[in-house]
Design a protein around this motif. Structure first.
Motif, mmCIF file in Angstrom:
data_model
loop_
_atom_site.group_PDB
_atom_site.id
_atom_site.type_symbol
_atom_site.label_atom_id
_atom_site.label_comp_id
_atom_site.label_asym_id
_atom_site.label_seq_id
_atom_site.Cartn_x
_atom_site.Cartn_y
_atom_site.Cartn_z
ATOM 1 N N PRO A 90 -68.446 33.550 13.836
ATOM 2 C CA PRO A 90 -69.280 35.119 13.399
ATOM 3 C C PRO A 90 -69.905 34.780 12.265
ATOM 4 O O PRO A 90 -68.851 34.578 11.202
ATOM 5 C CB PRO A 90 -68.429 36.378 13.323
ATOM 6 C CG PRO A 90 -67.029 35.632 14.900
ATOM 7 C CD PRO A 90 -66.859 33.912 14.363
ATOM 8 N N GLN B 51 -74.010 33.321 6.978
ATOM 9 C CA GLN B 51 -73.672 34.631 6.317
ATOM 10 C C GLN B 51 -74.560 34.824 6.169
ATOM 11 O O GLN B 51 -75.670 34.440 5.198
ATOM 12 C CB GLN B 51 -73.471 34.646 4.357
ATOM 13 C CG GLN B 51 -72.535 35.663 3.726
ATOM 14 C CD GLN B 51 -71.949 35.517 2.690
ATOM 15 O OE1 GLN B 51 -71.827 34.309 2.350
ATOM 16 N NE2 GLN B 51 -71.612 36.573 2.232
ATOM 17 N N LEU C 134 -70.938 35.907 8.384
ATOM 18 C CA LEU C 134 -70.223 37.343 7.508
ATOM 19 C C LEU C 134 -71.837 37.954 7.163
ATOM 20 O O LEU C 134 -72.540 37.621 7.040
ATOM 21 C CB LEU C 134 -69.538 36.272 6.256
ATOM 22 C CG LEU C 134 -68.491 35.407 6.823
ATOM 23 C CD1 LEU C 134 -68.370 34.925 5.115
ATOM 24 C CD2 LEU C 134 -67.549 36.408 7.217
ATOM 25 N N ASP D 66 -71.604 44.851 3.512
ATOM 26 C CA ASP D 66 -70.654 45.800 3.797
ATOM 27 C C ASP D 66 -71.249 47.133 4.904
ATOM 28 O O ASP D 66 -70.907 47.811 5.905
ATOM 29 C CB ASP D 66 -70.518 47.138 2.915
ATOM 30 C CG ASP D 66 -69.064 45.492 2.107
ATOM 31 O OD1 ASP D 66 -69.014 44.868 3.096
ATOM 32 O OD2 ASP D 66 -69.174 45.263 1.190
ATOM 33 N N PRO E 29 -62.982 36.230 13.426
ATOM 34 C CA PRO E 29 -63.183 35.956 12.613
ATOM 35 C C PRO E 29 -62.621 35.859 11.848
ATOM 36 O O PRO E 29 -61.675 35.017 11.829
ATOM 37 C CB PRO E 29 -63.390 38.052 12.290
ATOM 38 C CG PRO E 29 -62.245 38.188 13.292
ATOM 39 C CD PRO E 29 -62.385 37.759 14.185
ATOM 40 N N GLY F 207 -73.023 46.566 10.858
ATOM 41 C CA GLY F 207 -71.276 46.156 11.529
ATOM 42 C C GLY F 207 -70.846 44.846 12.225
ATOM 43 O O GLY F 207 -72.048 44.148 12.004
ATOM 44 N N GLN F 208 -69.666 44.562 12.520
ATOM 45 C CA GLN F 208 -69.179 42.914 12.385
ATOM 46 C C GLN F 208 -70.107 42.786 13.600
ATOM 47 O O GLN F 208 -69.970 41.545 13.363
ATOM 48 C CB GLN F 208 -67.839 43.387 12.315
ATOM 49 C CG GLN F 208 -67.334 43.705 10.842
ATOM 50 C CD GLN F 208 -67.699 42.365 10.106
ATOM 51 O OE1 GLN F 208 -67.607 41.230 10.357
ATOM 52 N NE2 GLN F 208 -67.434 43.233 8.392
ATOM 53 N N GLY G 226 -72.699 40.564 12.964
ATOM 54 C CA GLY G 226 -72.115 39.009 13.021
ATOM 55 C C GLY G 226 -72.579 37.934 13.929
ATOM 56 O O GLY G 226 -72.658 36.847 14.520
#
Length: 215
Positions: free
Chosen positions: A63, A124, A65, A68, A101, A71-72, A75
């Motif tokens: 996933p 990322q 990065l 903030d 993660p 949302g995750q 990823g």
């Protein structure tokens, strides 16, 4: 033959853009003219292998990065995009998506060992700015391909994509023309340009890794 393969790859990428756009509910944007230009420099290659690292290797895409404010889940979707592009461009024979993660490169390597992989791709999103109704979106992505057996970084690439800002005309002639023909009102709610920009990055980076082209 190469022309046919190129058409197939373009079709795959277009399909991926559609899927990513549908899934990226966290990406929102104002309406931008369809011809608003996107500027993408080539991937910047900081680390690259000295020779062929093997097409028949097993690679896991972790996933990505994300900042903030995103949302995750995004990823995971970006990782899925890179996985499919790497497969579509035949960079490696086996490319899997990992959903677990991670926080450090050591944890990334541990996941690779646990899944019996030769390499893991750790990516990322450094910057994701969706701009406004006048454009100005920005995306910055970095990826690191790690050899699970040694922990070495085999590839390390970064790329930035920027969307031109479509400033409205404010000159005298433009104001005069607006008296008789008012310009259309730009409204929000159009598809985000970010999925297209991410697909561009994934395609460019996969192309560099597939051909070993250093720019």
């Amino acid at each position: 033959m190469q022309g046919k393969q190129g058409q197939v790859r373009r079709g795959v990428v277009l399909a991926l853009i559609g899927l990513l756009a549908c899934g990226c509910t966290g990406f929102k944007s104002g309406q931008v003219k369809p011809d608003t230009a996107v500027k993408a420099g080539p991937p910047v290659v900081y680390i690259h292998p000295r020779g062929d690292i093997g097409w028949d290797k097993k690679v896991g895409v972790l996933p990505f990065l994300v900042p903030d404010n995103i949302g995750q889940a995004q990823g995971l979707r970006v990782a899925a995009l890179f996985k499919d592009v790497l497969l579509g461009q035949r960079v490696f024979r086996t490319v899997e998506q990992l959903a677990t993660p991670y926080g450090t490169l050591r944890e990334a390597l541990d996941l690779g060992r646990a899944n019996g992989l030769d390499y893991v791709l750790a990516g990322q999103l450094g910057t994701v700015f969706e701009g406004s109704e006048f454009g100005g979106a920005q995306v910055e992505v970095s990826v690191r391909l790690l050899a699970v057996a040694t922990g070495d970084t085999v590839w390390y690439l970064e790329q930035a994509v920027n969307q031109k800002i479509d400033y409205p005309e404010v000159g005298f002639l433009a104001r005069l023309a607006a008296i008789s023909s008012p310009p259309p009102i730009r409204t929000s709610g159009a598809p985000s340009p970010v999925p297209n920009m991410l697909a561009r990055v994934a395609t460019d980076m996969a192309g560099v890794m597939a051909g070993g082209e250093i720019r």
